[in-house]
Design a protein around this motif. Structure first.
Motif, mmCIF file in Angstrom:
data_model
loop_
_atom_site.group_PDB
_atom_site.id
_atom_site.type_symbol
_atom_site.label_atom_id
_atom_site.label_comp_id
_atom_site.label_asym_id
_atom_site.label_seq_id
_atom_site.Cartn_x
_atom_site.Cartn_y
_atom_site.Cartn_z
ATOM 1 N N ARG A 1 -51.582 -15.244 34.115
ATOM 2 C CA ARG A 1 -52.016 -14.848 33.081
ATOM 3 C C ARG A 1 -52.408 -15.529 31.836
ATOM 4 N NH1 ARG A 1 -50.254 -8.772 31.502
ATOM 5 N NH2 ARG A 1 -50.894 -8.674 33.492
ATOM 6 N N THR A 2 -51.281 -16.422 31.519
ATOM 7 C CA THR A 2 -51.686 -17.252 30.374
ATOM 8 C C THR A 2 -52.360 -18.471 30.678
ATOM 9 O OG1 THR A 2 -49.142 -16.961 29.488
ATOM 10 C CG2 THR A 2 -50.031 -19.094 28.938
ATOM 11 N N VAL A 3 -52.217 -19.042 32.002
ATOM 12 C CA VAL A 3 -52.961 -20.170 32.406
ATOM 13 C C VAL A 3 -54.536 -19.827 32.484
ATOM 14 C CG1 VAL A 3 -53.401 -21.549 34.450
ATOM 15 C CG2 VAL A 3 -51.098 -21.263 33.645
ATOM 16 N N PHE A 4 -54.819 -18.545 33.118
ATOM 17 C CA PHE A 4 -56.071 -18.111 33.178
ATOM 18 C C PHE A 4 -56.737 -18.112 31.692
ATOM 19 C CE2 PHE A 4 -59.159 -14.597 32.963
ATOM 20 C CZ PHE A 4 -59.864 -14.861 34.247
ATOM 21 N N LYS A 5 -56.224 -17.546 30.720
ATOM 22 C CA LYS A 5 -56.553 -17.349 29.330
ATOM 23 C C LYS A 5 -56.824 -19.008 28.659
ATOM 24 C CE LYS A 5 -54.545 -12.916 28.210
ATOM 25 N NZ LYS A 5 -53.620 -12.119 27.463
#
Length: 397
Positions: free
Chosen positions: A290-294
């Motif tokens: 989720r963090t990498v996506f954002k």
């Protein structure tokens, strides 16, 4: 949302042993065993890293810290491209059947339909050698012409010697050879470094590669990470060009404060592997998806807008956009924000998955061979990944 693939590069043979090259190789798909209850198939995935964590970061720390610094390197041309992917095709259906992954989830969340895995005994250097030979043939150069080899990879054959040295020996080249480790940004770092050598006159013919064997680095039972990655290699040959050719604007960046978002906990000098780490599967890649996506969306939009603004250009001035092929949703969201139309966006992750360092040069080779850009066009390249690191460039062909 963009649909994918935007370009199919001539409907390339999906069972070829390389990206876009004829081959007699065939798929090695095997009949999947009878499906059993998914709960019995799944292995519990450790969420927290099995090593000491750093102090918690401040909550107001920006997700992406954009540096205003950009640079330029002209007088450089890409005179040849080449790529290679293994012949073994692993489809989503195979993973769903053999690993109990949720049907349809992989393609829906990433745009990936299949990926390539190396054969037993096949390593990163083997893929590099194939890609290098094709790029050299395309450029019309021989081993005697090459005076520098750079390989962007974070999955080398060995901790030492470098993969680049193995490529140098296999190809019979008399040149310095070294690896650059920047994960999915590795090729962009290698491309800029090689361009420095060409622009300063310290190299006349540089072989630049990006390659990764991700199938050995992901936990095969990790449903959030394993399906996203594949294996592959790409290469370009750099030579002196006109004063209009080359990197008209680029930025390389890093943010080590985000290291825990995407890393391998054990295996380095900070955490040497023992049996406990093996039991915990700490030798495999961990990713906070989720963090990498954002972060990736912010990195793409921020750096792309920056280099365009520095050159006084808009999306209309770009012939083709090739981003790191990590996830179709990341690229689609970013290009929507930037305003790059679908027809200028190249995607091929549906065939190969995320090949990390191999991603951009494989896509660049396929796009060029499909005639999607020509001499004088500006191609926009952007890589992003673990480090955290990124590299975005306007390359005038």
């Amino acid at each position: 949302m963009h649909s994918y693939p935007h370009f199919r590069a001539g409907e390339l043979d999906s069972v070829s042993s390389s990206a876009g090259y004829p081959s007699a190789a065939v798929s090695t798909k095997t009949k999947s065993p009878k499906r059993i209850d998914q709960a019995d198939r799944r292995t519990k995935i450790r969420i927290d890293p099995p090593v000491s964590k750093p102090e918690p970061q401040l909550e107001n720390r920006p997700l992406f810290k954009l540096s205003p610094r950009t640079h330029q390197l002209l007088g450089v041309q890409i005179s040849g491209t080449g790529s290679y992917v293994p012949s073994r095709i692993v489809t989503n259906e195979e993973l769903e059947e053999s690993r109990g992954f949720e049907p349809g989830w992989i393609e829906q969340r990433s745009g990936i339909k299949e990926r390539r895995y190396v054969a037993p005994g096949e390593a990163t250097s083997d893929m590099c050698i194939h890609a290098a030979r094709r790029a050299m043939a395309d450029a019309g150069v021989t081993a005697e012409d090459v005076d520098l080899i750079l390989v962007g990879t974070f999955t080398p054959d060995y901790i030492t010697p470098s993969t680049a040295c193995l490529v140098q020996d296999a190809l019979g080249i008399d040149a310095p050879a070294v690896d650059l480790s920047a994960a999915c940004s590795g090729f962009m770092y290698a491309l800029v470094t090689g361009s420095q050598y060409i622009a300063t006159g310290n190299s006349k013919c540089a072989l630049i590669l990006g390659a990764d064997t991700n199938s050995v680095l992901v936990n095969p039972n990790d449903q959030r990470t394993a399906p996203l990655f594949g294996d592959g290699a790409g290469a370009v040959v750099l030579k002196p060009g006109s004063k209009e050719q080359g990197l008209s604007c680029y930025q390389l960046g890093s943010d080590g404060g985000g290291k825990d978002s995407l890393y391998v906990p054990a295996g380095g000098s900070a955490c040497r592997i023992d049996q406990d780490h093996l039991d915990e599967m700490s030798q495999y890649l961990l990713m906070d998806g989720r963090t990498v996506f954002k972060w990736a969306i912010q990195a793409l939009t921020g750096t792309v807008n920056l280099v365009l603004e520095k050159q006084g250009l808009t999306a209309d001035d770009i012939k083709l956009f090739i981003a790191h092929q990590a996830n179709s949703r990341i690229i689609s969201k970013a290009t929507n924000v930037i305003g790059i139309p679908d027809e200028k966006v190249f995607m091929n992750m549906h065939k190969y998955g995320n090949t990390s360092g191999g991603s951009i040069p494989i896509a660049l080779d396929e796009a060029r061979r499909a005639g999607l850009f020509k001499a004088g066009d500006t191609v926009l390249l952007s890589g992003f990944g673990a480090g955290l690191s990124w590299g975005t460039a306007l390359f005038r062909w």
